[in-house]
Design a protein around this motif. Structure first.
Motif, short mmCIF file in Angstrom:
data_model
loop_
_atom_site.label_atom_id
_atom_site.label_comp_id
_atom_site.label_asym_id
_atom_site.label_seq_id
_atom_site.Cartn_x
_atom_site.Cartn_y
_atom_site.Cartn_z
N GLN A 233 27.43 27.22 -14.78
CA GLN A 233 28.01 26.71 -13.54
C GLN A 233 27.23 27.26 -12.34
O GLN A 233 27.41 28.42 -11.97
CB GLN A 233 29.48 27.10 -13.43
N HIS A 234 26.35 26.45 -11.77
CA HIS A 234 25.62 26.81 -10.57
C HIS A 234 26.55 26.54 -9.39
O HIS A 234 27.37 25.62 -9.43
CB HIS A 234 24.34 26.00 -10.46
N VAL A 235 26.43 27.33 -8.35
CA VAL A 235 27.38 27.27 -7.23
C VAL A 235 26.66 26.96 -5.92
O VAL A 235 25.73 27.67 -5.54
CB VAL A 235 28.16 28.60 -7.11
N GLN B 43 27.03 23.94 3.66
CA GLN B 43 25.97 22.94 3.84
C GLN B 43 24.98 22.91 2.67
O GLN B 43 24.24 21.94 2.50
CB GLN B 43 25.22 23.19 5.15
N ALA B 44 24.99 23.93 1.84
CA ALA B 44 24.05 24.00 0.71
C ALA B 44 24.39 23.01 -0.40
O ALA B 44 23.57 22.79 -1.28
CB ALA B 44 24.01 25.42 0.14
N VAL B 45 25.56 22.37 -0.35
CA VAL B 45 25.89 21.38 -1.38
C VAL B 45 24.87 20.24 -1.39
O VAL B 45 24.64 19.62 -2.43
CB VAL B 45 27.33 20.82 -1.25
N GLN B 46 24.22 20.01 -0.26
CA GLN B 46 23.22 18.94 -0.20
C GLN B 46 21.95 19.27 -0.98
O GLN B 46 21.16 18.37 -1.29
CB GLN B 46 22.88 18.62 1.25
N LEU B 47 21.75 20.52 -1.32
CA LEU B 47 20.55 20.91 -2.07
C LEU B 47 20.56 20.37 -3.50
O LEU B 47 19.53 20.01 -4.04
CB LEU B 47 20.40 22.43 -2.10
N ARG B 48 21.75 20.37 -4.12
CA ARG B 48 21.87 19.90 -5.49
C ARG B 48 23.17 19.13 -5.66
O ARG B 48 24.11 19.60 -6.29
CB ARG B 48 21.85 21.09 -6.47
N PRO B 49 23.25 17.92 -5.10
CA PRO B 49 24.48 17.14 -5.23
C PRO B 49 24.82 16.79 -6.67
O PRO B 49 25.96 16.49 -6.99
CB PRO B 49 24.20 15.89 -4.39
N ASP B 50 23.84 16.88 -7.55
CA ASP B 50 24.07 16.60 -8.97
C ASP B 50 24.78 17.75 -9.67
O ASP B 50 25.27 17.59 -10.78
CB ASP B 50 22.75 16.32 -9.67
N LEU B 51 24.87 18.91 -9.02
CA LEU B 51 25.53 20.08 -9.60
C LEU B 51 26.71 20.50 -8.75
O LEU B 51 26.79 21.62 -8.28
CB LEU B 51 24.54 21.26 -9.70
N LYS B 52 27.65 19.61 -8.56
CA LYS B 52 28.82 19.94 -7.74
C LYS B 52 29.57 21.12 -8.32
O LYS B 52 29.83 21.17 -9.50
CB LYS B 52 29.74 18.73 -7.62
N SER B 53 29.93 22.07 -7.43
CA SER B 53 30.68 23.26 -7.87
C SER B 53 32.05 23.30 -7.26
O SER B 53 32.39 22.54 -6.42
CB SER B 53 29.90 24.52 -7.53
#
Length: 120
Positions: A104-106, A110-120
């Motif tokens: 589970q990557h977190v 605003q950092a959610v935009q870095l990896r939207p495919d890995l929603k935490s």
């Protein structure tokens, strides 16, 4: 098995308390989501964007019981034009039996935009 666990968060201001608190929030989420124990952590590497200079995010780990002896290092992120500002990233290397796809990557704030495919 040794696994890498990624995380990222952002702050609004270049202020020590906010940097430490957001880093702590991110690390606690990584620890909980991946059932980590400090004794299983090999090392933790934080990076910060060039606009964050007020403190080291590694201070966040020193607030947690049992994390005194975990090796931690802070570095500066590459200043790529157009990249996310006021961002703190982390790479935790740990021994775990969790499968790679189950890690589970977190990503917070605003950092959610870095990896939207890995929603935490």
């Amino acid at each position: 098995m040794i696994r890498g666990i990624r995380g990222a968060t952002t702050v609004e201001n270049n202020e020590q308390d906010e940097i430490v608190n957001r880093s702590l929030e991110m690390m606690q989420a990584i620890i909980t989501a991946n059932q980590l124990d400090a004794d299983d952590v090999v090392s933790v590497y934080f990076t910060v964007t060039e606009d964050l200079t007020d403190t080291f995010p590694a201070k966040s780990l020193r607030q947690m019981d049992g994390w005194t002896y975990v090796p931690v290092m802070c570095m500066r992120e590459i200043p790529v034009p157009g990249s996310l500002k006021k961002c703190i990233r982390v790479m935790v290397t740990a021994r775990t039996e969790i499968e790679q796809a189950q890690i589970q990557h977190v990503y917070h704030h605003q950092a959610v935009q870095l990896r939207p495919d890995l929603k935490s």
